[in-house]
Design a protein around this motif. Structure first.
Motif, short mmCIF file in Angstrom:
data_model
loop_
_atom_site.label_atom_id
_atom_site.label_comp_id
_atom_site.label_asym_id
_atom_site.label_seq_id
_atom_site.Cartn_x
_atom_site.Cartn_y
_atom_site.Cartn_z
N SER A 252 0.83 -1.20 0.00
CA SER A 252 0.00 0.00 0.00
C SER A 252 0.86 1.25 0.00
CB SER A 252 -0.94 0.01 1.21
OG SER A 252 -0.20 0.15 2.41
N ASN B 253 -2.14 6.42 -1.37
CA ASN B 253 -3.34 6.55 -2.21
C ASN B 253 -3.84 5.25 -2.83
OD1 ASN B 253 -3.33 9.52 -2.08
ND2 ASN B 253 -1.47 9.37 -3.31
N ASN B 254 -3.04 4.17 -2.79
CA ASN B 254 -3.41 2.98 -3.54
C ASN B 254 -3.02 1.69 -2.82
OD1 ASN B 254 -4.26 4.19 -6.26
ND2 ASN B 254 -2.23 5.09 -5.99
N TYR C 290 -1.67 -2.17 -3.78
CA TYR C 290 -1.02 -2.94 -4.84
C TYR C 290 -1.09 -4.41 -4.46
CZ TYR C 290 1.33 1.51 -6.10
OH TYR C 290 1.64 2.81 -6.45
N LYS D 212 -12.46 4.82 -12.49
CA LYS D 212 -11.07 4.54 -12.17
C LYS D 212 -10.38 3.77 -13.30
CE LYS D 212 -11.85 4.41 -7.16
NZ LYS D 212 -10.88 5.48 -6.80
N ILE E 296 -3.69 -3.25 -9.66
CA ILE E 296 -4.08 -2.09 -8.86
C ILE E 296 -5.25 -1.39 -9.53
CG2 ILE E 296 -2.38 -0.64 -10.03
CD1 ILE E 296 -2.08 0.95 -7.44
N THR F 267 -6.69 2.46 -9.60
CA THR F 267 -6.20 3.78 -9.21
C THR F 267 -6.92 4.88 -9.98
OG1 THR F 267 -4.19 5.10 -8.88
CG2 THR F 267 -4.35 3.83 -10.93
N TYR G 185 -2.78 9.46 -10.51
CA TYR G 185 -1.67 8.72 -9.92
C TYR G 185 -1.05 7.71 -10.90
CZ TYR G 185 -4.11 10.35 -5.72
OH TYR G 185 -4.75 11.11 -4.79
N VAL H 5 2.15 5.19 -10.26
CA VAL H 5 1.85 3.78 -10.03
C VAL H 5 2.68 2.90 -10.97
CG1 VAL H 5 0.07 2.04 -10.45
CG2 VAL H 5 -0.44 4.04 -9.04
N ASP I 145 -11.13 -4.44 -3.87
CA ASP I 145 -10.26 -3.34 -3.46
C ASP I 145 -11.03 -2.27 -2.71
OD1 ASP I 145 -7.52 -2.18 -3.67
OD2 ASP I 145 -8.62 -0.57 -4.66
N ASP J 170 -10.46 -1.01 1.13
CA ASP J 170 -9.83 0.29 1.16
C ASP J 170 -9.93 0.91 2.54
OD1 ASP J 170 -8.46 2.49 0.17
OD2 ASP J 170 -10.31 3.56 -0.26
#
Length: 215
Positions: free
Chosen positions: A67, A70-71, A73, A119, A133, A135, A139, A143, A193, A197
């Protein structure tokens, strides 16, 4: 003196981020996939370099959840394909947001990006490992940079891998994952995800793809 060094480091960091954000996706991949002998993460059978800004949330047998601010993985390792030196061709699909084959020296893979609601679903396979991922577009280049650096840094331990595979063959275990096949419908991954989150860890990762040893 320390203040001067900190200011210079900050300037270099900000200029690097700006260059990444202004670069095209193929250029980010090309400039990030380099021979990297550094490793700060060590596992049974492999090691790799975890880029700055990423932390390890969970470490299971063939996969890890990483992580950033913001994301999330999701990293998958394919010992079977690596051990057998399996090769696979990727067919570029121009209907996606982005699709490209990756080749560097003796390593190969692909980068596939699909628009998913508001997204982007990013799937990168390289060096017998895969990162997935979900995102935001803002980003994306950051990424891809982190994914490229991490995947290209993976080093495998042949002795340990051979021993692990022999043990698993004797117990007829399923081994994740078919990393060479991109996901046709990543909606379940998006749901997973989003459900996770903000959670610290649930010790699970999505395992939609499976390969099974044959007797």
């Amino acid at each position: 003196m320390k203040k001067i060094i900190m200011i210079i480091s900050l300037i270099l960091l900000l200029s690097g981020c700006q260059n990444i954000n202004k670069s095209s996706i193929p250029d980010v991949v090309k400039n990030s996939i380099k021979k990297n002998n550094l490793a700060n993460q060590h596992r049974q059978g492999y090691k790799y370099y975890l880029p700055r800004g990423l932390t390890v949330e969970s470490n299971l047998e063939y996969n890890e959840k990483l992580s950033s601010r913001n994301n999330n993985y999701y990293l998958y390792i394919d010992f079977v394909s690596y051990h057998n030196k399996k090769k696979s061709e990727y067919e570029v699909n121009n209907t996606f947001y982005h699709s490209q084959k990756i080749e560097h020296e003796d390593k190969f893979g692909y980068l596939e990006i699909k628009e998913l609601e508001s997204k982007l679903y990013v799937e990168m396979m390289y060096n017998y490992a895969k990162i997935e991922i979900v995102t935001n577009k803002e980003y994306l280049n950051e990424v891809i940079y982190k994914m490229s650096v991490l995947l290209s840094s993976i080093k495998y331990n042949d002795v340990i891998i051979e021993k692990k595979l022999k043990n698993e063959l004797s117990s007829y275990r399923d081994v994740p994952y078919n990393i060479f096949k991109p996901k046709e419908n990543p909606t379940n991954f998006l749901d997973y995800d989003e459900d996770n989150d903000g959670e610290k860890i649930d010790n699970k990762v999505p395992d939609y793809d499976l390969i099974q040893y044959e007797r």
